[in-house]
Design a protein around this motif. Sequence first.
Motif, short mmCIF file in Angstrom:
data_model
loop_
_atom_site.label_atom_id
_atom_site.label_comp_id
_atom_site.label_asym_id
_atom_site.label_seq_id
_atom_site.Cartn_x
_atom_site.Cartn_y
_atom_site.Cartn_z
N GLY A 1 0.81 -1.20 0.00
CA GLY A 1 0.00 0.00 0.00
C GLY A 1 0.85 1.26 0.00
O GLY A 1 2.06 1.24 0.20
N GLY A 2 0.19 2.37 -0.23
CA GLY A 2 0.85 3.67 -0.19
C GLY A 2 0.40 4.45 1.02
O GLY A 2 -0.25 3.94 1.92
N GLY A 3 0.73 5.71 1.02
CA GLY A 3 0.32 6.55 2.14
C GLY A 3 1.25 6.44 3.32
O GLY A 3 2.01 5.47 3.46
N VAL A 4 1.19 7.42 4.18
CA VAL A 4 2.03 7.46 5.36
C VAL A 4 1.13 7.58 6.58
O VAL A 4 0.55 8.64 6.83
CB VAL A 4 3.02 8.64 5.31
N GLN B 1 5.78 19.51 8.33
CA GLN B 1 5.12 18.68 7.32
C GLN B 1 6.06 17.74 6.58
O GLN B 1 5.81 16.53 6.50
CB GLN B 1 4.41 19.61 6.31
N GLU B 2 7.12 18.26 5.99
CA GLU B 2 8.00 17.41 5.18
C GLU B 2 8.82 16.46 6.03
O GLU B 2 9.10 15.33 5.62
CB GLU B 2 8.90 18.28 4.30
N GLN B 3 9.20 16.87 7.23
CA GLN B 3 9.89 15.94 8.13
C GLN B 3 8.96 14.80 8.53
O GLN B 3 9.38 13.64 8.59
CB GLN B 3 10.39 16.69 9.37
N ARG B 4 7.72 15.14 8.81
CA ARG B 4 6.72 14.13 9.20
C ARG B 4 6.51 13.14 8.06
O ARG B 4 6.47 11.92 8.26
CB ARG B 4 5.42 14.83 9.55
N SER C 1 7.37 7.89 5.91
CA SER C 1 7.70 7.05 4.75
C SER C 1 8.76 6.02 5.11
O SER C 1 8.68 4.85 4.69
CB SER C 1 8.20 7.93 3.60
N ILE C 2 9.75 6.45 5.88
CA ILE C 2 10.79 5.51 6.33
C ILE C 2 10.16 4.41 7.18
O ILE C 2 10.50 3.22 7.05
CB ILE C 2 11.88 6.28 7.11
N ARG C 3 9.24 4.78 8.05
CA ARG C 3 8.56 3.81 8.92
C ARG C 3 7.82 2.76 8.10
O ARG C 3 7.93 1.54 8.35
CB ARG C 3 7.60 4.53 9.85
N SER D 1 15.11 9.87 3.25
CA SER D 1 15.68 10.78 4.25
C SER D 1 15.86 12.18 3.69
O SER D 1 15.63 13.18 4.38
CB SER D 1 17.03 10.25 4.74
N SER D 2 16.28 12.28 2.44
CA SER D 2 16.51 13.60 1.85
C SER D 2 15.23 14.41 1.74
O SER D 2 15.27 15.65 1.74
CB SER D 2 17.15 13.44 0.46
N ALA D 3 14.09 13.72 1.68
CA ALA D 3 12.82 14.43 1.55
C ALA D 3 12.54 15.35 2.73
O ALA D 3 11.82 16.34 2.59
CB ALA D 3 11.69 13.42 1.38
N ARG D 4 13.11 15.06 3.90
CA ARG D 4 12.83 15.90 5.06
C ARG D 4 13.54 17.24 4.98
O ARG D 4 13.27 18.14 5.78
CB ARG D 4 13.21 15.16 6.35
#
Length: 320
Positions: free
Chosen positions: A8-11, A54-57, A62-64, A113-116
């Motif tokens: 699935g997708g989503g966080v 927002q972006e850190q979350r 996503s990593i989780r 990780s870079s996304a944060r």
Amino acid sequence: MALGYLLGGGVGTEPHGIELHRAYPVMQRLYEQIAEWTGLTVGQILEEDLPEPQEQRQSVGSIRETALALAVHDILAEQGVHPSVLGGLSLGAMTSSCMAGALTRQELFGLLSSARLCPDPDPSEPAHALAIAAVPAGQGVETFVGGTEGVHVAGDMGDTADGALRIYMLGGLHDAMATLAGSLPEGLVTLLPGRGIAQHTPLRAPFRQFIEPYIDAVGFRAPKLPVMSCLDRKQLASGEDVQDLFKRNPTTPISLPYVYEGMHEIGVQLGVVVGPAIPAGLLRIPFPVLHVEQPEHIEKVVSSVFELGIEYPEKGLPQC
């Protein structure tokens, strides 16, 4: 007979996989490795509250979710169970590509990780939102949302199990989405709480622009197992195909039917759904699926695979 892994997708904001982590040393070792790659602690990856920006979350969430999917893969692999074909939605599509050997785990977690580092939107800008639309069978989603400024169809989840509804994901400006939901029969459009990122819509263009240089730095390779795209009705056959999916994913609508219909066409007769992103029993999928969230689900998958005589590709499995 082929076994498909459907991711699935989503966080999600809620932690998942805690019981699996306690039960399986292979998962514990994986999380320690991911902690080294990402600079997060195992607790942050597994169960601690996500950061507020927002972006850190989004990045940590996503990593989780990716860590859980790879952990289930590794736990099942220890039991002699391997996918014959892979596919997923959004983040699940990227994780599937990694499982198929199109990029390394370290490369994938480096991207996540870079996304944060992506700047959050200016607080003065209009807020975004996601919603679920439950459209009566035989009616197009555009009948209800077409032409509504600030609202986009972000995803097609397919028909419900009883065939009465087709489920779509919408993304757009929060106020426009709320106005739309209030103007329609109750339950037709429902805003998702705590989802302030309009994924898979043009509103996500700033993030796509930010993340593209990081994607360009990855040496994508051709998948070693079939991977079904969620952006197009096709199989990802080359490193260029995978890179294109990664780049287009933030702003392009996703389709779960593209994934499960593609799997069905190449002979998948049993699916493993990893995590809670695809609710059990909600959707009509053309083959039986087993959901994995708890240790007892691992035993069910292992026994089912061997009872059904699942066979794996002769050319060998990727070391993902």
